[in-house]
Design a protein around this motif. Structure first.
Motif, PDB file in Angstrom:
ATOM      1  N   ASP A 179      48.398 -72.920 -54.958  1.00 12.89           N
ATOM      2  CA  ASP A 179      48.960 -72.626 -53.581  1.00 12.89           C
ATOM      3  C   ASP A 179      49.629 -74.012 -53.098  1.00 12.89           C
ATOM      4  N   LEU A 180      49.073 -75.250 -53.648  1.00 10.71           N
ATOM      5  CA  LEU A 180      49.806 -76.429 -53.251  1.00 10.71           C
ATOM      6  C   LEU A 180      51.301 -76.470 -53.594  1.00 10.71           C
ATOM      7  N   SER A 181      51.284 -76.065 -55.038  1.00 12.64           N
ATOM      8  CA  SER A 181      52.379 -76.224 -55.976  1.00 12.64           C
ATOM      9  C   SER A 181      53.295 -75.258 -55.439  1.00 12.64           C
ATOM     10  N   ARG A 182      53.181 -74.091 -54.662  1.00 11.86           N
ATOM     11  CA  ARG A 182      54.045 -73.075 -54.178  1.00 11.86           C
ATOM     12  C   ARG A 182      54.465 -73.760 -52.915  1.00 11.86           C
ATOM     13  N   TYR A 183      53.746 -74.370 -52.314  1.00  9.49           N
ATOM     14  CA  TYR A 183      54.112 -75.083 -51.083  1.00  9.49           C
ATOM     15  C   TYR A 183      55.000 -76.180 -51.276  1.00  9.49           C
TER      16      TYR A 183
END
Length: 368
Positions: free
Chosen positions: A257-261
């Motif tokens: 999720d942080l990577s997509r953010y």
């Protein structure tokens, strides 16, 4: 550590910056707010073991600190009775979630032109993120006692000059935002070698807050992406107190999720301007993150990105990193030759240079 001490420490980690910013914004006196908050945490360690940890520790700490500040202000002003001294305006003591978040305003106060430019980042790290002077001094390679004295004078200047705790206008905001980005980046750097949910999470939160304030500033988005990529790997970065190189980390521990953010902010940043330092650094981290999808690291892309970074923001660390990438692309002998050139230009006192040399020598079979 006792349950009480753990509760006080957790409250400090979770809400120190928010409580300090709230208190300081209502008096204009950062040092007074720091002293009052320190007294509140000391009181917690005295009262909580016998009376129990309150349901809302943050509200308890705020109330005690606010009372302490009010008492000090009455004493300084020589009010004869409590009725003559106005209480500090405060929201309902429902907890930290009820507080207006003044951290960004405090960061911008610390970046005021009246304060020496080289103190902007150290002052932000101490007030908003709660780092002690000794830790900050190590980051900036200066004397801790000398830095402490300068920080005390800077806080006095904020009080005496009555610098307002407000978001400045559009003319002043971009310049101050640059200093805020440097402080948030420094917090990210501190967290890198000693990952903690508190410091890494605060850096990410503040970067996101800055993007919300300045959505059209590409470097703010680049910084948010950079920190998100780093924080996404926090669980894999250190194992058994040993730093794990990115290309050897367990990708199952990375936060998708942080990577997509990070991907979203980096794409938005690169669409609007020639890339700056934070955008390039974020792009470097994005290449590493791509290994989760491709199973391989694109060293050629990293080689180009480090070349671009050195044009925009040259540093010893970037030079060493590019030498390592050279070794990955062209073989360890080429990497070692690049490191020799780095040592010739920046000296041999850069610790990562020695770690990189050891790695490249091992790859070349020079184990001894």
């Amino acid at each position: 550590m006792s349950q009480t001490a753990r509760a006080a420490e957790q409250a400090a980690r979770d809400s120190y910056g928010r409580l300090l910013a709230f208190l300081a914004a209502r008096t204009g006196d950062i040092a007074l707010a720091e002293d009052a908050l320190a007294e509140a945490f000391a009181a917690a360690l005295t009262h909580w073991p016998t009376r129990g940890v309150p349901d809302t520790p943050d509200a308890w700490l705020l109330r005690v600190a606010r009372n302490s500040m009010t008492d000090r202000q009455r004493h300084i002003a020589r009010f004869h009775s409590p009725e003559e001294s106005p209480e500090m305006v405060a929201p309902d003591d429902a907890g930290a979630d009820a507080l207006p978040d003044d951290r960004l305003a405090l960061l911008l106060v610390c970046a005021h032109p009246a304060i020496a430019r080289d103190l902007h980042t150290p002052l932000m790290l101490q007030t908003v993120l709660g780092l002690d002077a000794a830790t900050i001094a190590r980051v900036f390679m200066v004397s801790a006692p000398a830095l402490t004295k300068r920080l005390v004078r800077a806080k006095s200047k904020v009080r005496d000059a009555r610098i307002p705790f407000v978001i400045p206008g559009p003319d002043a905001l971009p310049e101050r935002a640059e200093a805020v980005m440097e402080a948030v980046y420094a917090a990210h750097t501190v967290d890198w070698l000693a990952p903690s949910d508190m410091m890494g999470g605060e850096a990410l939160y503040l970067a996101d807050l800055l993007v919300r304030l300045l959505p059209d500033l590409p470097e703010a988005r680049g910084l948010a992406a950079l920190i998100a990529y780093g924080h996404a790997r926090r669980a894999a970065r250190v194992v058994d107190d040993v730093l794990v190189p990115t290309d050897q980390q367990d990708m199952a521990l990375w936060d998708a999720d942080l990577s997509r953010y990070g991907d979203g902010h980096l794409a938005a940043a690169l669409a609007h301007a020639a890339p700056g330092r934070f955008q390039i650094e974020a792009a470097i981290q994005q290449v590493h993150m791509a290994r989760a999808a491709t199973g391989a690291t694109d060293w050629a892309a990293l080689n180009k990105l480090y070349f671009a970074l050195l044009q925009v923001a040259p540093s010893a660390g970037a030079l060493v990193a590019q030498a390592v990438v050279t070794g990955k692309v062209h073989g360890p002998a080429a990497g070692l030759a690049a490191l020799d050139a780095v040592a010739g230009s920046v000296g041999a006192d850069v610790q990562p240079l020695w770690a990189a040399r050891a790695d490249l020598l091992a790859e070349a079979g020079e184990i001894a």
